[in-house]
Design a protein around this motif. Structure first.
Motif, PDB file in Angstrom:
ATOM      1  N   LYS A  45     109.263   2.082 -15.906  1.00 56.15           N
ATOM      2  CA  LYS A  45     109.232   2.946 -14.730  1.00 56.15           C
ATOM      3  C   LYS A  45     110.615   3.561 -14.508  1.00 56.15           C
ATOM      4  O   LYS A  45     111.626   2.932 -14.775  1.00 56.15           O
ATOM      5  CB  LYS A  45     108.830   2.125 -13.499  1.00 56.15           C
ATOM      6  CG  LYS A  45     108.585   2.956 -12.274  1.00 56.15           C
ATOM      7  CD  LYS A  45     108.069   2.108 -11.130  1.00 56.15           C
ATOM      8  CE  LYS A  45     107.872   2.974  -9.896  1.00 56.15           C
ATOM      9  NZ  LYS A  45     107.389   2.195  -8.766  1.00 56.15           N
ATOM     10  N   GLY A  46     110.643   4.817 -14.047  1.00 48.46           N
ATOM     11  CA  GLY A  46     111.905   5.451 -13.689  1.00 48.46           C
ATOM     12  C   GLY A  46     112.230   6.683 -14.497  1.00 48.46           C
ATOM     13  O   GLY A  46     113.189   7.389 -14.194  1.00 48.46           O
ATOM     14  N   HIS A  47     111.442   6.971 -15.535  1.00 48.56           N
ATOM     15  CA  HIS A  47     111.633   8.203 -16.289  1.00 48.56           C
ATOM     16  C   HIS A  47     110.308   8.631 -16.918  1.00 48.56           C
ATOM     17  O   HIS A  47     109.422   7.814 -17.126  1.00 48.56           O
ATOM     18  CB  HIS A  47     112.727   8.066 -17.358  1.00 48.56           C
ATOM     19  CG  HIS A  47     112.408   7.094 -18.441  1.00 48.56           C
ATOM     20  ND1 HIS A  47     112.711   5.760 -18.350  1.00 48.56           N
ATOM     21  CD2 HIS A  47     111.819   7.276 -19.649  1.00 48.56           C
ATOM     22  CE1 HIS A  47     112.327   5.152 -19.453  1.00 48.56           C
ATOM     23  NE2 HIS A  47     111.772   6.054 -20.268  1.00 48.56           N
ATOM     24  N   ALA A  48     110.188   9.933 -17.176  1.00 48.02           N
ATOM     25  CA  ALA A  48     108.986  10.484 -17.792  1.00 48.02           C
ATOM     26  C   ALA A  48     109.051  10.310 -19.310  1.00 48.02           C
ATOM     27  O   ALA A  48     110.107  10.010 -19.870  1.00 48.02           O
ATOM     28  CB  ALA A  48     108.845  11.959 -17.436  1.00 48.02           C
ATOM     29  N   SER A  49     107.945  10.549 -19.968  1.00 52.72           N
ATOM     30  CA  SER A  49     107.880  10.323 -21.410  1.00 52.72           C
ATOM     31  C   SER A  49     108.749  11.273 -22.219  1.00 52.72           C
ATOM     32  O   SER A  49     109.066  11.000 -23.364  1.00 52.72           O
ATOM     33  CB  SER A  49     106.429  10.405 -21.908  1.00 52.72           C
ATOM     34  OG  SER A  49     105.894  11.680 -21.648  1.00 52.72           O
ATOM     35  N   TRP A  50     109.149  12.392 -21.636  1.00 47.67           N
ATOM     36  CA  TRP A  50     110.013  13.348 -22.352  1.00 47.67           C
ATOM     37  C   TRP A  50     111.496  13.173 -22.024  1.00 47.67           C
ATOM     38  O   TRP A  50     112.349  13.922 -22.490  1.00 47.67           O
ATOM     39  CB  TRP A  50     109.604  14.788 -22.046  1.00 47.67           C
ATOM     40  CG  TRP A  50     109.682  15.118 -20.596  1.00 47.67           C
ATOM     41  CD1 TRP A  50     110.803  15.482 -19.891  1.00 47.67           C
ATOM     42  CD2 TRP A  50     108.627  15.091 -19.659  1.00 47.67           C
ATOM     43  NE1 TRP A  50     110.506  15.678 -18.577  1.00 47.67           N
ATOM     44  CE2 TRP A  50     109.149  15.441 -18.403  1.00 47.67           C
ATOM     45  CE3 TRP A  50     107.273  14.796 -19.752  1.00 47.67           C
ATOM     46  CZ2 TRP A  50     108.381  15.512 -17.259  1.00 47.67           C
ATOM     47  CZ3 TRP A  50     106.507  14.870 -18.601  1.00 47.67           C
ATOM     48  CH2 TRP A  50     107.060  15.227 -17.383  1.00 47.67           C
ATOM     49  N   SER A  51     111.843  12.159 -21.281  1.00 51.85           N
ATOM     50  CA  SER A  51     113.227  11.928 -20.873  1.00 51.85           C
ATOM     51  C   SER A  51     114.118  11.591 -22.067  1.00 51.85           C
ATOM     52  O   SER A  51     113.765  10.761 -22.910  1.00 51.85           O
ATOM     53  CB  SER A  51     113.298  10.781 -19.872  1.00 51.85           C
ATOM     54  OG  SER A  51     114.641  10.425 -19.611  1.00 51.85           O
ATOM     55  N   GLN A  52     115.274  12.203 -22.115  1.00 48.72           N
ATOM     56  CA  GLN A  52     116.234  11.884 -23.160  1.00 48.72           C
ATOM     57  C   GLN A  52     116.994  10.597 -22.848  1.00 48.72           C
ATOM     58  O   GLN A  52     117.833  10.172 -23.640  1.00 48.72           O
ATOM     59  CB  GLN A  52     117.184  13.054 -23.378  1.00 48.72           C
ATOM     60  CG  GLN A  52     116.471  14.251 -23.965  1.00 48.72           C
ATOM     61  CD  GLN A  52     117.401  15.403 -24.257  1.00 48.72           C
ATOM     62  OE1 GLN A  52     118.597  15.342 -24.033  1.00 48.72           O
ATOM     63  NE2 GLN A  52     116.847  16.477 -24.774  1.00 48.72           N
ATOM     64  N   ASP A  53     116.692   9.967 -21.722  1.00 53.83           N
ATOM     65  CA  ASP A  53     117.248   8.658 -21.384  1.00 53.83           C
ATOM     66  C   ASP A  53     116.311   7.524 -21.789  1.00 53.83           C
ATOM     67  O   ASP A  53     116.646   6.354 -21.626  1.00 53.83           O
ATOM     68  CB  ASP A  53     117.527   8.565 -19.883  1.00 53.83           C
ATOM     69  CG  ASP A  53     118.622   9.523 -19.442  1.00 53.83           C
ATOM     70  OD1 ASP A  53     119.569   9.742 -20.221  1.00 53.83           O
ATOM     71  OD2 ASP A  53     118.526  10.058 -18.324  1.00 53.83           O
ATOM     72  N   CYS A  54     115.157   7.863 -22.321  1.00 54.12           N
ATOM     73  CA  CYS A  54     114.160   6.866 -22.725  1.00 54.12           C
ATOM     74  C   CYS A  54     114.701   6.023 -23.877  1.00 54.12           C
ATOM     75  O   CYS A  54     115.186   6.567 -24.879  1.00 54.12           O
ATOM     76  CB  CYS A  54     112.882   7.582 -23.168  1.00 54.12           C
ATOM     77  SG  CYS A  54     111.649   6.483 -23.877  1.00 54.12           S
ATOM     78  N   PRO A  55     114.639   4.694 -23.772  1.00 52.88           N
ATOM     79  CA  PRO A  55     115.109   3.834 -24.854  1.00 52.88           C
ATOM     80  C   PRO A  55     114.391   4.105 -26.182  1.00 52.88           C
ATOM     81  O   PRO A  55     115.014   4.035 -27.247  1.00 52.88           O
ATOM     82  CB  PRO A  55     114.811   2.415 -24.367  1.00 52.88           C
ATOM     83  CG  PRO A  55     114.695   2.519 -22.901  1.00 52.88           C
ATOM     84  CD  PRO A  55     114.188   3.902 -22.614  1.00 52.88           C
ATOM     85  N   THR A  56     113.114   4.420 -26.130  1.00 52.45           N
ATOM     86  CA  THR A  56     112.372   4.738 -27.355  1.00 52.45           C
ATOM     87  C   THR A  56     112.898   6.019 -27.971  1.00 52.45           C
ATOM     88  O   THR A  56     113.131   6.092 -29.181  1.00 52.45           O
ATOM     89  CB  THR A  56     110.861   4.864 -27.064  1.00 52.45           C
ATOM     90  OG1 THR A  56     110.396   3.617 -26.550  1.00 52.45           O
ATOM     91  CG2 THR A  56     110.078   5.232 -28.308  1.00 52.45           C
ATOM     92  N   PHE A  57     113.119   7.042 -27.148  1.00 54.09           N
ATOM     93  CA  PHE A  57     113.675   8.298 -27.647  1.00 54.09           C
ATOM     94  C   PHE A  57     115.049   8.063 -28.257  1.00 54.09           C
ATOM     95  O   PHE A  57     115.341   8.545 -29.353  1.00 54.09           O
ATOM     96  CB  PHE A  57     113.771   9.331 -26.524  1.00 54.09           C
ATOM     97  CG  PHE A  57     114.536  10.564 -26.919  1.00 54.09           C
ATOM     98  CD1 PHE A  57     113.920  11.576 -27.630  1.00 54.09           C
ATOM     99  CD2 PHE A  57     115.878  10.699 -26.597  1.00 54.09           C
ATOM    100  CE1 PHE A  57     114.624  12.706 -28.015  1.00 54.09           C
ATOM    101  CE2 PHE A  57     116.599  11.822 -26.971  1.00 54.09           C
ATOM    102  CZ  PHE A  57     115.961  12.830 -27.684  1.00 54.09           C
ATOM    103  N   LEU A  58     115.907   7.338 -27.552  1.00 54.33           N
ATOM    104  CA  LEU A  58     117.266   7.091 -28.035  1.00 54.33           C
ATOM    105  C   LEU A  58     117.257   6.334 -29.366  1.00 54.33           C
ATOM    106  O   LEU A  58     118.039   6.647 -30.267  1.00 54.33           O
ATOM    107  CB  LEU A  58     118.071   6.327 -26.985  1.00 54.33           C
ATOM    108  CG  LEU A  58     118.370   7.103 -25.704  1.00 54.33           C
ATOM    109  CD1 LEU A  58     118.992   6.182 -24.656  1.00 54.33           C
ATOM    110  CD2 LEU A  58     119.256   8.295 -25.985  1.00 54.33           C
ATOM    111  N   SER A  59     116.367   5.373 -29.505  1.00 56.36           N
ATOM    112  CA  SER A  59     116.256   4.607 -30.736  1.00 56.36           C
ATOM    113  C   SER A  59     115.818   5.510 -31.888  1.00 56.36           C
ATOM    114  O   SER A  59     116.395   5.484 -32.977  1.00 56.36           O
ATOM    115  CB  SER A  59     115.263   3.474 -30.559  1.00 56.36           C
ATOM    116  OG  SER A  59     115.019   2.826 -31.764  1.00 56.36           O
ATOM    117  N   LYS A  60     114.804   6.331 -31.641  1.00 59.29           N
ATOM    118  CA  LYS A  60     114.321   7.253 -32.680  1.00 59.29           C
ATOM    119  C   LYS A  60     115.382   8.291 -33.018  1.00 59.29           C
ATOM    120  O   LYS A  60     115.530   8.687 -34.174  1.00 59.29           O
ATOM    121  CB  LYS A  60     113.032   7.938 -32.224  1.00 59.29           C
ATOM    122  CG  LYS A  60     111.930   6.981 -31.931  1.00 59.29           C
ATOM    123  CD  LYS A  60     110.862   7.079 -32.953  1.00 59.29           C
ATOM    124  CE  LYS A  60     109.746   6.120 -32.581  1.00 59.29           C
ATOM    125  NZ  LYS A  60     109.025   5.692 -33.728  1.00 59.29           N
TER     126      LYS A  60
END
Length: 66
Positions: A45-60
């Motif tokens: 919770k706390g960010h949308a799926s397109w957020s560049q702060d997403c841990p999954t995005f950052l890992s990828k």
């Protein structure tokens, strides 16, 4: 979850909102407060799926840069 796809290629049987992770299209989402967004990629919770702060995005992104 494999986040290597776009919405049109999503393997789920139902629509998944990119803002709140509920079963509806993102365009019809009623959630307006970013604190109430819920990421479909990392289930946080706390960010949308397109957020560049997403841990999954950052890992990828880190893997992509290498």
């Amino acid at each position: 979850f494999d986040s290597n796809h776009i919405a049109t290629d999503c393997p789920k049987e139902h629509s998944t909102c990119g803002m709140c992770d509920e079963q509806h299209h993102t365009v019809s989402c009623k959630v307006e407060d970013p604190n109430n967004f819920h990421c479909a990629n990392c289930d946080v919770k706390g960010h949308a799926s397109w957020s560049q702060d997403c841990p999954t995005f950052l890992s990828k992104w880190d893997v992509f840069k290498k």
